[in-house]
Design a protein around this motif. Structure first.
Motif, PDB file in Angstrom:
ATOM      1  N   LYS A   8      41.436  45.102  48.721  1.00 11.60           N
ATOM      2  CA  LYS A   8      42.839  44.712  48.806  1.00 11.60           C
ATOM      3  C   LYS A   8      43.161  43.491  47.958  1.00 11.60           C
ATOM      4  N   ARG A   9      42.236  42.567  47.842  1.00 12.04           N
ATOM      5  CA  ARG A   9      42.472  41.329  47.097  1.00 12.04           C
ATOM      6  C   ARG A   9      41.735  41.310  45.760  1.00 12.04           C
ATOM      7  N   GLY A  10      41.407  42.482  45.237  1.00 11.06           N
ATOM      8  CA  GLY A  10      40.687  42.560  43.975  1.00 11.06           C
ATOM      9  C   GLY A  10      41.274  43.622  43.067  1.00 11.06           C
ATOM     10  N   ILE A  11      40.816  43.623  41.847  1.00  8.63           N
ATOM     11  CA  ILE A  11      41.236  44.646  40.893  1.00  8.63           C
ATOM     12  C   ILE A  11      39.972  45.245  40.293  1.00  8.63           C
ATOM     13  N   GLU A  12      39.918  46.575  40.288  1.00  4.94           N
ATOM     14  CA  GLU A  12      38.733  47.248  39.784  1.00  4.94           C
ATOM     15  C   GLU A  12      39.014  47.816  38.400  1.00  4.94           C
ATOM     16  N   ILE A  13      38.099  47.536  37.499  1.00  7.19           N
ATOM     17  CA  ILE A  13      38.163  48.077  36.145  1.00  7.19           C
ATOM     18  C   ILE A  13      37.346  49.364  36.176  1.00  7.19           C
ATOM     19  N   CYS A  14      38.030  50.519  36.092  1.00  7.73           N
ATOM     20  CA  CYS A  14      37.306  51.791  36.228  1.00  7.73           C
ATOM     21  C   CYS A  14      37.898  52.908  35.372  1.00  7.73           C
ATOM     22  N   HIS A  15      38.917  52.615  34.610  1.00 11.98           N
ATOM     23  CA  HIS A  15      39.627  53.643  33.869  1.00 11.98           C
ATOM     24  C   HIS A  15      40.003  53.062  32.513  1.00 11.98           C
ATOM     25  N   THR A  16      39.894  53.831  31.469  1.00 11.43           N
ATOM     26  CA  THR A  16      40.241  53.329  30.141  1.00 11.43           C
ATOM     27  C   THR A  16      41.220  54.264  29.439  1.00 11.43           C
ATOM     28  N   VAL A  17      41.989  53.673  28.550  1.00 14.61           N
ATOM     29  CA  VAL A  17      42.881  54.434  27.679  1.00 14.61           C
ATOM     30  C   VAL A  17      42.652  53.902  26.274  1.00 14.61           C
ATOM     31  N   THR A  18      42.347  54.783  25.354  1.00 15.98           N
ATOM     32  CA  THR A  18      42.119  54.387  23.962  1.00 15.98           C
ATOM     33  C   THR A  18      42.972  55.247  23.042  1.00 15.98           C
ATOM     34  N   THR A  19      43.101  54.784  21.822  1.00 14.77           N
ATOM     35  CA  THR A  19      43.846  55.521  20.812  1.00 14.77           C
ATOM     36  C   THR A  19      42.864  56.043  19.775  1.00 14.77           C
ATOM     37  N   VAL A  20      42.981  57.319  19.437  1.00 18.60           N
ATOM     38  CA  VAL A  20      42.174  57.904  18.367  1.00 18.60           C
ATOM     39  C   VAL A  20      43.108  58.631  17.398  1.00 18.60           C
ATOM     40  N   ARG A  21      42.609  58.842  16.191  1.00 20.59           N
ATOM     41  CA  ARG A  21      43.386  59.606  15.204  1.00 20.59           C
ATOM     42  C   ARG A  21      42.798  61.002  15.094  1.00 20.59           C
ATOM     43  N   LEU A  22      43.640  62.008  15.325  1.00 22.63           N
ATOM     44  CA  LEU A  22      43.260  63.402  15.169  1.00 22.63           C
ATOM     45  C   LEU A  22      44.222  64.051  14.196  1.00 22.63           C
ATOM     46  N   ASP A  23      43.689  64.553  13.117  1.00 21.25           N
ATOM     47  CA  ASP A  23      44.513  65.191  12.081  1.00 21.25           C
ATOM     48  C   ASP A  23      45.653  64.286  11.634  1.00 21.25           C
ATOM     49  N   GLY A  24      45.344  62.991  11.484  1.00 17.08           N
ATOM     50  CA  GLY A  24      46.325  62.030  11.005  1.00 17.08           C
ATOM     51  C   GLY A  24      47.346  61.594  12.047  1.00 17.08           C
ATOM     52  N   LYS A  40      32.441  48.850  34.377  1.00 18.51           N
ATOM     53  CA  LYS A  40      33.141  49.209  35.614  1.00 18.51           C
ATOM     54  C   LYS A  40      32.811  48.125  36.632  1.00 18.51           C
ATOM     55  N   ARG A  41      33.815  47.322  36.976  1.00 21.54           N
ATOM     56  CA  ARG A  41      33.558  46.184  37.851  1.00 21.54           C
ATOM     57  C   ARG A  41      34.806  45.841  38.649  1.00 21.54           C
ATOM     58  N   THR A  42      34.603  45.095  39.720  1.00 21.43           N
ATOM     59  CA  THR A  42      35.700  44.626  40.540  1.00 21.43           C
ATOM     60  C   THR A  42      35.800  43.122  40.388  1.00 21.43           C
ATOM     61  N   LEU A  43      36.994  42.648  40.096  1.00 29.33           N
ATOM     62  CA  LEU A  43      37.244  41.221  39.913  1.00 29.33           C
ATOM     63  C   LEU A  43      38.210  40.735  40.981  1.00 29.33           C
ATOM     64  N   PRO A  44      38.043  39.475  41.381  1.00 28.81           N
ATOM     65  CA  PRO A  44      38.997  38.944  42.361  1.00 28.81           C
ATOM     66  C   PRO A  44      40.386  38.865  41.747  1.00 28.81           C
ATOM     67  N   LEU A  45      41.367  39.082  42.562  1.00 26.44           N
ATOM     68  CA  LEU A  45      42.751  39.044  42.106  1.00 26.44           C
ATOM     69  C   LEU A  45      43.405  37.803  42.701  1.00 26.44           C
ATOM     70  N   VAL A  46      43.490  36.750  41.898  1.00 27.45           N
ATOM     71  CA  VAL A  46      44.070  35.500  42.388  1.00 27.45           C
ATOM     72  C   VAL A  46      45.550  35.713  42.701  1.00 27.45           C
ATOM     73  N   SER A  47      46.064  34.905  43.607  1.00 30.12           N
ATOM     74  CA  SER A  47      47.391  35.145  44.170  1.00 30.12           C
ATOM     75  C   SER A  47      48.501  35.217  43.126  1.00 30.12           C
ATOM     76  N   VAL A  48      48.474  34.384  42.095  1.00 32.23           N
ATOM     77  CA  VAL A  48      49.556  34.402  41.115  1.00 32.23           C
ATOM     78  C   VAL A  48      49.605  35.758  40.379  1.00 32.23           C
ATOM     79  N   PHE A  49      48.447  36.348  40.098  1.00 29.58           N
ATOM     80  CA  PHE A  49      48.424  37.651  39.432  1.00 29.58           C
ATOM     81  C   PHE A  49      48.724  38.773  40.414  1.00 29.58           C
ATOM     82  N   ARG A  50      48.262  38.623  41.634  1.00 30.37           N
ATOM     83  CA  ARG A  50      48.570  39.612  42.673  1.00 30.37           C
ATOM     84  C   ARG A  50      50.079  39.703  42.872  1.00 30.37           C
ATOM     85  N   GLU A  51      50.730  38.537  42.976  1.00 30.74           N
ATOM     86  CA  GLU A  51      52.184  38.507  43.148  1.00 30.74           C
ATOM     87  C   GLU A  51      52.899  39.139  41.962  1.00 30.74           C
ATOM     88  N   ARG A  52      52.416  38.863  40.756  1.00 29.35           N
ATOM     89  CA  ARG A  52      53.041  39.437  39.555  1.00 29.35           C
ATOM     90  C   ARG A  52      52.880  40.949  39.526  1.00 29.35           C
TER      91      ARG A  52
END
Length: 177
Positions: A8-24, A40-52
């Motif tokens: 509840k008070r953390g943010i997990e890095i587990c998903h990525t989005v990248t850009t690739v070029r296919l046929d230009g 893939k990791r879980t980081l604490p989510l400090v209150s100022v970022f949680r609120e944002r």
């Protein structure tokens, strides 16, 4: 995309989005994995970022109501979407960062350099190198140590003082001025 074990008070890095070029043509590639297992990791989510993030979530709910069927619900679980619910391109943040630097007449640095600044600040404030490795998501401790060990001056001073103290040659605080 929600992760399975994000606290509840953390943010997990587990998903990525990248850009690739296919046929230009630029194509977004979404993945439910990260570059390495340690990325893939879980980081604490400090209150100022949680609120944002909670405020951003409320903005997105409001946009969904306002736009109705025109709102793109495919990315409802994403943080980085525009007012219509469309996924922001992965380089959006990097490009926006350059504009901010320019607007405030700051020296141009890469967005990735903030990662190095973060590690340097953590190290300067006594955070152990192992914790910095985990924060940055490096798969190997030696990667972190090789990149940042030259910045760890305070621990070198501390080590030198420990050696002197071990040899009975340590400084006497009463004599230091």
């Amino acid at each position: 995309m929600p992760c399975e074990s994000a606290p509840k008070r953390g943010i997990e890095i587990c998903h990525t989005v990248t850009t690739v070029r296919l046929d230009g043509k630029e194509v977004l590639v979404e993945s439910n994995s990260t570059k390495t297992k340690s990325s893939k990791r879980t980081l604490p989510l400090v209150s100022v970022f949680r609120e944002r993030l909670l405020a951003l979530q409320e903005e997105q709910k409001e946009n969904r109501k306002l736009c109705g069927r025109c709102y793109n619900k495919k990315y409802a679980d994403y943080i980085c979407v525009d007012a219509m619910g469309n996924l922001l391109k992965p380089d959006y943040l990097s490009n926006s960062f350059q504009i901010i630097l320019q607007n405030y007449h700051l020296r141009r640095i890469r967005f990735h350099d903030l990662r190095h600044s973060c590690a340097s600040l953590l190290l300067a404030n006594g955070v152990p190198m192992k914790m910095i490795q985990e924060w940055l998501g490096h798969s190997d401790f030696s990667t972190t140590a090789n990149i940042y060990s030259h910045l760890d001056y305070a621990s070198k001073v501390s080590s030198a003082e420990a050696m002197l103290n071990g040899l009975g040659m340590g400084s006497n605080p009463e004599n230091d001025t």
